[in-house]
Design a protein around this motif. Structure first.
Motif, PDB file in Angstrom:
ATOM      1  N   LYS A 158      45.808  43.987  38.741  1.00  0.00           N
ATOM      2  CA  LYS A 158      46.282  42.817  38.015  1.00  0.00           C
ATOM      3  C   LYS A 158      45.231  42.443  36.983  1.00  0.00           C
ATOM      4  CE  LYS A 158      48.212  38.185  38.554  1.00  0.00           C
ATOM      5  NZ  LYS A 158      48.617  37.129  39.519  1.00  0.00           N
ATOM      6  N   GLY A 159      45.669  42.398  35.717  1.00  0.00           N
ATOM      7  CA  GLY A 159      44.753  42.091  34.630  1.00  0.00           C
ATOM      8  C   GLY A 159      44.199  43.328  33.965  1.00  0.00           C
ATOM      9  N   SER A 192      41.306  35.420  38.710  1.00  0.00           N
ATOM     10  CA  SER A 192      41.115  36.608  39.546  1.00  0.00           C
ATOM     11  C   SER A 192      40.403  36.258  40.848  1.00  0.00           C
ATOM     12  CB  SER A 192      40.332  37.674  38.772  1.00  0.00           C
ATOM     13  OG  SER A 192      41.033  38.052  37.599  1.00  0.00           O
ATOM     14  N   GLU A 230      43.021  34.570  43.056  1.00  0.00           N
ATOM     15  CA  GLU A 230      43.951  35.538  43.650  1.00  0.00           C
ATOM     16  C   GLU A 230      43.271  36.341  44.743  1.00  0.00           C
ATOM     17  OE1 GLU A 230      47.465  38.427  43.455  1.00  0.00           O
ATOM     18  OE2 GLU A 230      47.127  37.009  41.828  1.00  0.00           O
ATOM     19  N   TYR A 231      42.084  36.839  44.444  1.00  0.00           N
ATOM     20  CA  TYR A 231      41.367  37.686  45.392  1.00  0.00           C
ATOM     21  C   TYR A 231      41.104  36.954  46.705  1.00  0.00           C
ATOM     22  CZ  TYR A 231      37.645  40.572  47.386  1.00  0.00           C
ATOM     23  OH  TYR A 231      36.891  41.341  48.237  1.00  0.00           O
ATOM     24  N   SER A 260      43.987  41.879  49.175  1.00  0.00           N
ATOM     25  CA  SER A 260      43.068  42.086  48.065  1.00  0.00           C
ATOM     26  C   SER A 260      42.071  43.177  48.440  1.00  0.00           C
ATOM     27  CB  SER A 260      42.302  40.799  47.759  1.00  0.00           C
ATOM     28  OG  SER A 260      43.165  39.763  47.360  1.00  0.00           O
ATOM     29  N   LEU A 307      37.560  43.002  43.530  1.00  0.00           N
ATOM     30  CA  LEU A 307      37.442  42.060  42.414  1.00  0.00           C
ATOM     31  C   LEU A 307      36.351  42.609  41.507  1.00  0.00           C
ATOM     32  CD1 LEU A 307      37.874  39.313  40.965  1.00  0.00           C
ATOM     33  CD2 LEU A 307      36.247  38.328  42.600  1.00  0.00           C
ATOM     34  N   VAL A 351      41.763  42.496  39.520  1.00  0.00           N
ATOM     35  CA  VAL A 351      41.908  42.502  40.982  1.00  0.00           C
ATOM     36  C   VAL A 351      42.802  43.668  41.365  1.00  0.00           C
ATOM     37  CG1 VAL A 351      42.886  41.279  42.973  1.00  0.00           C
ATOM     38  CG2 VAL A 351      41.583  40.020  41.253  1.00  0.00           C
TER      39      VAL A 351
END
Length: 522
Positions: free
Chosen positions: A123-124, A143, A146-147, A163, A166, A191
């Motif tokens: 993601k990202g 991030s 989320e992580y 997860s 990171l 992530v």
């Protein structure tokens, strides 16, 4: 990483986008587009979960390797893999949004480990054909949120994505954090999140909306074959069973959200997993003071569609959209309607049992509904911290007086000076009824407290805690990220050395950006 067992079922069995250029466009008659991540300039590993690494077949030693850093930052592509972004649609805030897709997520590959399958997704990691007007990147603050949150939810017992890593990208990303015309550059990050798959309600909505019914049939049958192998029978019966399974797991997921006070913040149909797991951690939050009308999402501040108390109803509404998407395969409304109609009925029955368990009541009585409703109302008379209240409730003993019981829960009040007159009287009346109800329970005080403390967490990822980790990480100090990561692996344990995190939201966090409400900017 030689230990990874690659098994790309999704791309091998489903129709791919024949166009290979990474240009923003409408993508039809397909379920995904091949696309490589944007190469980061100077990736740096901030944190990785050894447990999740082991889950997918990566050793502790490999986590520290350059190969791990390069693969999970998007710099290098794993051999025998071809990354891709998924095409899906969805309803956003109740309105049909058309094609959405993985605008800032890129699936690296599927892996098999110990007879379980997992999708590894960055993601990202950069632009895809579905990025619309965005760059597909993510910033460090979102991030970190989320992580940490995905892992925190897992250890709370809430179904969720996981997860793995990171990683700082080394690049600057321009974001307008409050959508108020003040963009600024922030540190970019990536992530790697892990799930059985990232198939959403919107994946099927897209196919039905475009009348791509051949692909719809193929995709539903693919889903059942690989993720619901217990479903058998005639095709039509399988489709109905599939919908029932999704409804059941979704109901259980929402029940867990309500149990721990979690508010997703953006329950669009493209953010709903067919596995009944929590996905897409954006403007989420935990209830500080108990308020069913609270939403953490600034975009939702006016209508509060995704407020805490409305999450079960939104889940049912989203399932209705999934039912509409499956209808062309079933060609009969009644069985789908039956499942939808029973969703809230079943949820309310489960909710009652769950709520009573939080109260340490494990038998049934005619007064139970009154106790629940009374508490839900009284918790809102003055700001009362949900997590602290339910955790400290376990300290009350059957033989306590009302005054003794009150002393054990009063730390949960944000404004203790307000607890007087009619408010104090209301609490005393409720506690009197509660103590009487406890006297009929067969469990000892110690046994009851033990069971309650397995249901009511002591530590959750409050927004101010995440923001503190973000603030220190922005200065290059990741120690608080790790401290919270370790803390939240045991959210039901006392952890005396971490007692400072068993605390009400500090006053400075009441209105601070990132602590009270958040935008979808990430």
């Amino acid at each position: 990483m030689k230990s990874l067992k690659i098994n790309n079922r999704f791309t091998a069995e489903l129709p791919a986008d024949p166009e290979l250029t990474n240009e923003i466009r409408q993508v039809k008659n397909t379920l995904f587009s091949y696309v490589n991540p944007t190469k980061p300039s100077n990736p740096e590993l901030i944190h990785a979960s050894e447990e999740v690494a082991e889950l997918v077949g990566i050793s502790k030693e490999e986590i520290q390797s350059d190969e791990f850093l390069n693969v999970f930052s998007g710099k290098d592509i794993l051999p025998e893999t071809q990354p891709y972004a998924m095409c899906y649609a969805g309803h956003q805030f109740g309105n049909w949004a058309g094609q959405l897709g993985d605008g800032r997520a890129i699936n690296l590959t599927e892996v098999e480990n110990k007879n379980q399958f997992y999708t590894l997704q960055l993601k990202g990691a950069g632009k895809t054909p579905y990025s619309r007007t965005a760059d597909g990147l993510a910033v460090l603050r979102s991030s970190i949120r989320e992580y940490l949150c995905a892992e925190a939810m897992h250890y709370l017992g809430v179904p969720t994505t996981r997860s793995l890593s990171l990683i700082l990208s080394g690049d600057q990303v321009l974001r307008d954090i409050l959508y108020n015309g003040n963009p600024a550059y922030e540190k970019g990050a990536v992530v790697c999140r892990v799930a059985p798959s990232f198939i959403r309600f919107g994946s099927y909505e897209m196919l039905t909306a475009r009348n791509e019914l051949k692909n719809l049939k193929q995709f539903v049958e693919y889903t059942i074959k690989h993720y619901f192998p217990e479903i058998t029978g005639e095709p039509k019966e399988q489709y109905i069973q599939f919908f029932q399974e999704v409804a059941d797991t979704t109901r259980k997921m929402i029940l867990h959200w309500q149990r721990v006070g979690f508010v997703h913040g953006v329950m669009n149909t493209d953010n709903m997993s067919i596995h009944g797991i929590t996905i897409d951690y954006g403007p989420y939050g935990w209830l500080e003071n108990y308020d069913p009308d609270w939403t953490p999402n600034t975009t939702d501040s006016q209508n509060r569609r995704y407020r805490f108390g409305n999450q079960p109803q939104v889940a049912q509404w989203n399932l209705f959209q999934l039912a509409n998407a499956l209808y062309p395969l079933v060609n009969e409304a009644a069985p789908l309607e039956k499942i939808l109609d029973s969703f809230i009925i079943d949820f309310e029955e489960d909710y009652k049992i769950m709520f009573l368990s939080k109260l340490g009541i494990f038998t049934s009585s005619d007064t139970d509904n009154k106790i629940i409703k009374g508490l839900e109302e009284i918790l809102q008379l003055s700001e009362t911290d949900m997590t602290i209240f339910f955790r400290n409730l376990s300290q009350i003993k059957k033989e306590d007086s009302v005054e003794q019981a009150f002393e054990k829960i009063e730390y949960a009040f944000y404004l203790p000076q307000e607890i007087k007159d009619t408010i104090l009287d209301a609490w005393q009346k409720w506690l009197s009824v509660y103590l009487k109800r406890l006297s009929s329970e067969t469990l000892s005080d110690e046994e009851r407290a033990s069971k309650m403390n397995e249901i009511n967490p002591k530590y959750v990822l409050r927004n101010y805690m995440a923001q503190l980790a973000i603030d220190t990480a922005d200065k290059g100090d990741y120690s608080l990220v790790d401290e919270l990561f370790q803390l939240l692996k045991n959210p039901y344990a006392e952890q005396p050395k971490s007692e400072k995190w068993f605390a009400k939201r500090p006053d400075w966090a009441r209105t601070k950006v990132g602590c009270s409400m958040l935008s979808c900017s990430s």
